[in-house]
Design a protein around this motif. Structure first.
Motif, PDB file in Angstrom:
ATOM      1  N   ALA A  14      11.515  31.762  61.069  1.00 55.89           N
ATOM      2  CA  ALA A  14      12.516  32.770  60.709  1.00 55.89           C
ATOM      3  C   ALA A  14      12.026  33.641  59.556  1.00 55.89           C
ATOM      4  N   VAL A  15      11.436  33.058  58.551  1.00 55.58           N
ATOM      5  CA  VAL A  15      10.949  33.827  57.405  1.00 55.58           C
ATOM      6  C   VAL A  15       9.791  34.726  57.810  1.00 55.58           C
ATOM      7  N   SER A  16       8.887  34.227  58.640  1.00 54.84           N
ATOM      8  CA  SER A  16       7.751  35.052  59.048  1.00 54.84           C
ATOM      9  C   SER A  16       8.196  36.208  59.932  1.00 54.84           C
ATOM     10  N   ALA A  17       9.224  36.023  60.742  1.00 54.72           N
ATOM     11  CA  ALA A  17       9.724  37.113  61.582  1.00 54.72           C
ATOM     12  C   ALA A  17      10.355  38.207  60.731  1.00 54.72           C
ATOM     13  N   VAL A  18      11.088  37.839  59.703  1.00 59.34           N
ATOM     14  CA  VAL A  18      11.721  38.816  58.828  1.00 59.34           C
ATOM     15  C   VAL A  18      10.668  39.536  57.996  1.00 59.34           C
ATOM     16  N   ALA A  19       9.651  38.843  57.572  1.00 58.68           N
ATOM     17  CA  ALA A  19       8.627  39.430  56.712  1.00 58.68           C
ATOM     18  C   ALA A  19       7.810  40.493  57.434  1.00 58.68           C
ATOM     19  N   GLN A  20       7.782  40.479  58.752  1.00 57.09           N
ATOM     20  CA  GLN A  20       6.985  41.427  59.505  1.00 57.09           C
ATOM     21  C   GLN A  20       7.741  42.712  59.825  1.00 57.09           C
ATOM     22  N   THR A  21       8.989  42.825  59.431  1.00 54.24           N
ATOM     23  CA  THR A  21       9.777  44.022  59.687  1.00 54.24           C
ATOM     24  C   THR A  21       9.705  44.941  58.473  1.00 54.24           C
ATOM     25  N   LYS A  22       9.318  46.205  58.711  1.00 59.03           N
ATOM     26  CA  LYS A  22       9.226  47.183  57.626  1.00 59.03           C
ATOM     27  C   LYS A  22      10.296  48.243  57.840  1.00 59.03           C
ATOM     28  N   THR A  23      11.079  48.522  56.812  1.00 60.11           N
ATOM     29  CA  THR A  23      12.125  49.537  56.883  1.00 60.11           C
ATOM     30  C   THR A  23      11.713  50.753  56.065  1.00 60.11           C
ATOM     31  N   THR A  24      11.850  51.942  56.657  1.00 61.10           N
ATOM     32  CA  THR A  24      11.545  53.201  55.983  1.00 61.10           C
ATOM     33  C   THR A  24      12.795  54.070  55.985  1.00 61.10           C
ATOM     34  N   THR A  25      13.153  54.622  54.822  1.00 58.11           N
ATOM     35  CA  THR A  25      14.320  55.496  54.702  1.00 58.11           C
ATOM     36  C   THR A  25      13.859  56.944  54.672  1.00 58.11           C
ATOM     37  N   TYR A  26      14.572  57.809  55.402  1.00 58.51           N
ATOM     38  CA  TYR A  26      14.268  59.244  55.441  1.00 58.51           C
ATOM     39  C   TYR A  26      15.358  59.997  54.691  1.00 58.51           C
ATOM     40  N   LYS A  27      14.932  60.985  53.874  1.00 63.61           N
ATOM     41  CA  LYS A  27      15.883  61.761  53.067  1.00 63.61           C
ATOM     42  C   LYS A  27      15.708  63.247  53.347  1.00 63.61           C
ATOM     43  N   ASN A  28      16.792  64.010  53.139  1.00 64.45           N
ATOM     44  CA  ASN A  28      16.709  65.462  53.284  1.00 64.45           C
ATOM     45  C   ASN A  28      16.176  66.076  51.982  1.00 64.45           C
ATOM     46  N   LYS A  29      16.111  67.409  51.927  1.00 66.18           N
ATOM     47  CA  LYS A  29      15.564  68.093  50.746  1.00 66.18           C
ATOM     48  C   LYS A  29      16.363  67.804  49.481  1.00 66.18           C
ATOM     49  N   SER A  30      17.642  67.512  49.628  1.00 66.40           N
ATOM     50  CA  SER A  30      18.492  67.214  48.470  1.00 66.40           C
ATOM     51  C   SER A  30      18.337  65.770  47.994  1.00 66.40           C
ATOM     52  N   GLY A  31      17.610  64.963  48.737  1.00 71.57           N
ATOM     53  CA  GLY A  31      17.409  63.566  48.361  1.00 71.57           C
ATOM     54  C   GLY A  31      18.435  62.609  48.929  1.00 71.57           C
ATOM     55  N   ASN A  32      19.325  63.115  49.776  1.00 69.50           N
ATOM     56  CA  ASN A  32      20.330  62.252  50.388  1.00 69.50           C
ATOM     57  C   ASN A  32      19.757  61.579  51.633  1.00 69.50           C
ATOM     58  N   PRO A  33      20.027  60.286  51.829  1.00 67.44           N
ATOM     59  CA  PRO A  33      19.496  59.602  53.012  1.00 67.44           C
ATOM     60  C   PRO A  33      20.119  60.146  54.296  1.00 67.44           C
ATOM     61  N   VAL A  34      19.285  60.383  55.303  1.00 67.07           N
ATOM     62  CA  VAL A  34      19.765  60.893  56.586  1.00 67.07           C
ATOM     63  C   VAL A  34      19.485  59.914  57.721  1.00 67.07           C
ATOM     64  N   GLY A  35      18.678  58.895  57.463  1.00 67.49           N
ATOM     65  CA  GLY A  35      18.377  57.908  58.486  1.00 67.49           C
ATOM     66  C   GLY A  35      17.313  56.946  58.010  1.00 67.49           C
ATOM     67  N   TYR A  36      16.977  56.006  58.901  1.00 66.28           N
ATOM     68  CA  TYR A  36      15.954  55.037  58.560  1.00 66.28           C
ATOM     69  C   TYR A  36      15.316  54.516  59.839  1.00 66.28           C
ATOM     70  N   SER A  37      14.206  53.841  59.683  1.00 65.53           N
ATOM     71  CA  SER A  37      13.539  53.230  60.829  1.00 65.53           C
ATOM     72  C   SER A  37      13.160  51.807  60.472  1.00 65.53           C
ATOM     73  N   LYS A  38      13.083  50.964  61.499  1.00 58.03           N
ATOM     74  CA  LYS A  38      12.648  49.581  61.335  1.00 58.03           C
ATOM     75  C   LYS A  38      11.463  49.356  62.262  1.00 58.03           C
ATOM     76  N   LYS A  39      10.343  48.960  61.684  1.00 58.81           N
ATOM     77  CA  LYS A  39       9.130  48.737  62.471  1.00 58.81           C
ATOM     78  C   LYS A  39       8.816  47.258  62.505  1.00 58.81           C
ATOM     79  N   THR A  40       8.613  46.742  63.710  1.00 59.20           N
ATOM     80  CA  THR A  40       8.204  45.360  63.919  1.00 59.20           C
ATOM     81  C   THR A  40       7.058  45.375  64.910  1.00 59.20           C
TER      82      THR A  40
END
Length: 80
Positions: A14-40
């Motif tokens: 369980a720990v190794s599966a969680v450790a392999q997931t990378k989350t990236t947050t995307y922001k607009n020009k004002s710096g407000n979050p508009v979305g994110y992605s999860k890579k496994t």
């Protein structure tokens, strides 16, 4: 003893599966979050800021294929 070994193996997996997931947050020009992605592994899933799936992609041998939220292929890109 058997239960302790089984529990230890489960926690390691369980720990190794969680450790392999990378989350990236995307922001607009004002710096407000508009979305994110999860890579496994070789798969990435994209979400909007309300946690709705907006698309996904898979990378294999330098070729990335993008899919819309229904799972239909929309674009294929190759790395140079």
């Amino acid at each position: 003893m058997y239960k302790l070994i089984t529990l230890t193996i489960f926690l390691v997996i369980a720990v190794s599966a969680v450790a392999q997931t990378k989350t990236t947050t995307y922001k607009n020009k004002s710096g407000n979050p508009v979305g994110y992605s999860k890579k496994t592994g070789n798969k990435t899933v994209y979400y909007d800021k309300s946690h709705n799936k907006t698309g996904s992609s898979k990378t294999l041998n330098g070729t990335t294929t993008f899919y819309n939220k229904q799972g239909n292929k929309t674009l294929t890109a190759k790395e140079k």
